[in-house]
Design an enzyme around this catalytic site. Structure first.
Site, mmCIF file in Angstrom:
data_model
loop_
_atom_site.group_PDB
_atom_site.id
_atom_site.type_symbol
_atom_site.label_atom_id
_atom_site.label_comp_id
_atom_site.label_asym_id
_atom_site.label_seq_id
_atom_site.Cartn_x
_atom_site.Cartn_y
_atom_site.Cartn_z
ATOM 1 N N PHE A 113 -7.910 -7.710 -5.644
ATOM 2 C CA PHE A 113 -9.230 -7.282 -6.075
ATOM 3 C C PHE A 113 -9.839 -8.364 -6.966
ATOM 4 O O PHE A 113 -9.165 -8.886 -7.856
ATOM 5 C CB PHE A 113 -9.145 -5.957 -6.829
ATOM 6 C CG PHE A 113 -10.486 -5.304 -7.011
ATOM 7 C CD1 PHE A 113 -11.155 -4.757 -5.932
ATOM 8 C CD2 PHE A 113 -11.091 -5.263 -8.251
ATOM 9 C CE1 PHE A 113 -12.405 -4.170 -6.086
ATOM 10 C CE2 PHE A 113 -12.335 -4.683 -8.418
ATOM 11 C CZ PHE A 113 -13.004 -4.130 -7.332
ATOM 12 N N ASP A 184 -0.726 -4.280 -9.960
ATOM 13 C CA ASP A 184 -1.923 -3.452 -10.075
ATOM 14 C C ASP A 184 -1.758 -2.268 -9.117
ATOM 15 O O ASP A 184 -1.622 -2.452 -7.908
ATOM 16 C CB ASP A 184 -3.162 -4.276 -9.710
ATOM 17 C CG ASP A 184 -4.462 -3.515 -9.936
ATOM 18 O OD1 ASP A 184 -4.451 -2.270 -9.878
ATOM 19 O OD2 ASP A 184 -5.505 -4.164 -10.147
ATOM 20 N N TYR A 209 -9.558 6.801 -11.818
ATOM 21 C CA TYR A 209 -10.697 7.513 -11.243
ATOM 22 C C TYR A 209 -10.630 7.581 -9.720
ATOM 23 O O TYR A 209 -11.512 8.171 -9.095
ATOM 24 C CB TYR A 209 -12.025 6.886 -11.680
ATOM 25 C CG TYR A 209 -12.120 5.387 -11.549
ATOM 26 C CD1 TYR A 209 -12.364 4.782 -10.331
ATOM 27 C CD2 TYR A 209 -11.965 4.575 -12.670
ATOM 28 C CE1 TYR A 209 -12.452 3.408 -10.220
ATOM 29 C CE2 TYR A 209 -12.059 3.195 -12.577
ATOM 30 C CZ TYR A 209 -12.299 2.619 -11.341
ATOM 31 O OH TYR A 209 -12.376 1.245 -11.234
ATOM 32 N N LYS A 210 -9.608 7.002 -9.113
ATOM 33 C CA LYS A 210 -9.458 7.073 -7.661
ATOM 34 C C LYS A 210 -8.592 8.279 -7.306
ATOM 35 O O LYS A 210 -9.028 9.419 -7.401
ATOM 36 C CB LYS A 210 -8.876 5.763 -7.140
ATOM 37 C CG LYS A 210 -9.802 4.559 -7.310
ATOM 38 C CD LYS A 210 -9.186 3.300 -6.741
ATOM 39 C CE LYS A 210 -10.136 2.121 -6.707
ATOM 40 N NZ LYS A 210 -10.555 1.661 -8.053
ATOM 41 N N ARG A 356 -14.580 1.625 5.155
ATOM 42 C CA ARG A 356 -13.329 2.031 4.517
ATOM 43 C C ARG A 356 -13.285 3.554 4.356
ATOM 44 O O ARG A 356 -14.238 4.171 3.886
ATOM 45 C CB ARG A 356 -13.221 1.340 3.154
ATOM 46 C CG ARG A 356 -11.859 1.359 2.528
ATOM 47 C CD ARG A 356 -11.842 0.508 1.283
ATOM 48 N NE ARG A 356 -12.658 1.082 0.212
ATOM 49 C CZ ARG A 356 -12.486 0.843 -1.081
ATOM 50 N NH1 ARG A 356 -11.538 0.006 -1.460
ATOM 51 N NH2 ARG A 356 -13.271 1.383 -1.984
#
Length: 397
Positions: A113, A184, A209-210, A356
């Site tokens: 990322f 990560d 938050y995912k 996605r």
């Protein structure tokens, strides 16, 4: 066996929506509404500043950290929550580099990322000691691990394609070469079983938050292996990471263990929402989540390839080699995704051409998979995506 019908009832998802974007932002847990309201009215409103002690605000980062630890294979007392993921990446990487002062290479992969790479670049510039960031293709990481590498910094699940790194194997290879590891878990925590302790990982970070459904901007977490907890150097020496914050000493003394990785004042309301969101996991077996996730993703791939041949699979076909998401490529991926969202199927787009889709068994089942593919087929077969407003890029894609 996990009762996914019961977990589905614990989320607020709008009628008529098939939500396949929990890999970017989890939906609202019903329990979070009451918990946040109570924090606002009974705690902040009723107790005012006394809430730091009487409502337990001060210890939230480690209490919530212990709840996350269970989901990522970490022992109690090794995870603390607060600040943002970028900050936690910076802290973990800085601490890892300090453990290998005689080495200069930070090894990552080209699918990482961007913020992780940005933080590495910024840290290198700040340190000014000749470190270099080396980003190789994901499949070349293992071969690139050598004795010049100080830190291996990887995201376990590729945010674009869902490609899954073998944490245990790469950590073992890194340690054999004297390399410190930073993992990560942004697309791993809550999506698949993680075993930080068993794999021997040195540091790990992640957002909440995912798949953990903590809400937009929910605080991040950092893991420090217990063997490093008393020696890890906190590059950001904030007052909450001080051994005795309210002694107001003029000089910094690192706190005990992972507590030294706290930086700023805890985001109390956000932590309350996250704590309530984690209640969902109390009756959930991660092995059930993983098995069901792979089955849902496999079904989605099968149906899309049969009914939507214009799309090209970007994710690994083997379910054991990907996270809990499936990505397809199309030159007009952004417009196609906007057309899907307009029809109640919510996924997202990642440049340059990736549609996605995230699959979370807590609230997604086979019916949603079949329904999503039916809408996708309509959009493609009818060219419904080719409208000017669907091509117009929004600030968030």
């Amino acid at each position: 066996m996990t009762d996914f019908q019961a977990t589905r009832a614990r989320f607020r998802i709008p009628d008529g929506v098939i939500y396949l974007d929990g890999n970017s932002l989890g939906p609202l847990p019903v329990a979070a509404e009451e918990r946040v309201a109570r924090t606002l009215t009974a705690e902040w409103g009723g107790q005012l500043i006394r809430g730091w002690n009487s409502a337990g605000w001060m210890v939230q980062p480690r209490v919530v950290g212990d709840r996350i630890a269970r989901l990522i294979g970490a022992p109690a007392g090794s995870v603390v929550v607060g600040d943002t993921l970028s900050i936690k990446v910076y802290q973990a990487l800085a601490a890892a580099l300090a453990m290998r002062p005689d080495r200069s290479v930070i090894l990552s992969d080209s699918g990482n990322f961007p913020t992780d790479l940005y933080m590495a670049e910024g840290l290198i510039e700040t340190l000014g000691r000749g470190h270099v960031l080396k980003a190789v293709a994901p499949e070349e990481v293992e071969a690139a691990i050598g004795e010049d590498v100080a830190v291996l910094m990887l995201t376990e699940v590729d945010y674009r394609t869902g490609r899954l790194h073998d944490m245990a194997a790469l950590t073992a290879k890194a340690h054999a070469a004297g390399v410190v590891t930073v993992w990560d878990l942004a697309h791993s925590a809550g999506a698949l079983p993680v075993d930080l302790a068993g794999s021997g990982a040195d540091f790990a970070v992640g957002c909440t938050y995912k798949y953990l459904n903590g809400g937009p901007g929910a605080p991040a977490f950092i893991y420090v292996a217990p063997r490093h907890a008393r020696s890890a150097r906190p590059a950001l020496s904030g007052w909450m990471g001080h051994e005795a914050p309210f002694a107001f000493d003029p000089s910094y003394r690192p706190g005990e263990g992972v507590e030294r990785m706290r930086v700023g004042t805890p985001p109390v309301i956000a932590l309350a929402a996250l704590d309530a969101a984690l209640d969902v996991w109390d009756g959930v077996d991660m092995a059930d989540v993983r098995r069901t996730s792979i089955a849902l993703c496999d079904l989605f791939i099968e149906l899309v390839e049969a009914q939507c041949p214009a799309l090209e699979l970007a994710s690994p076909r083997d379910g054991t080699r990907r996270g809990s998401q499936v990505s397809f490529r199309h030159p007009h991926g952004y417009a196609i995704m906007q057309a899907l969202i307009d029809r109640g199927v919510i996924g997202d787009f990642r440049a340059p051409d990736i549609l996605r889709f995230g699959f979370t068994p807590l609230y997604i089942g086979e019916a949603e998979v079949r329904g999503a593919v039916a809408v996708l087929k309509q959009v493609l077969d009818g060219g419904l995506w080719d409208r000017p407003d669907y091509h117009r890029k929004a600030a968030v894609t």
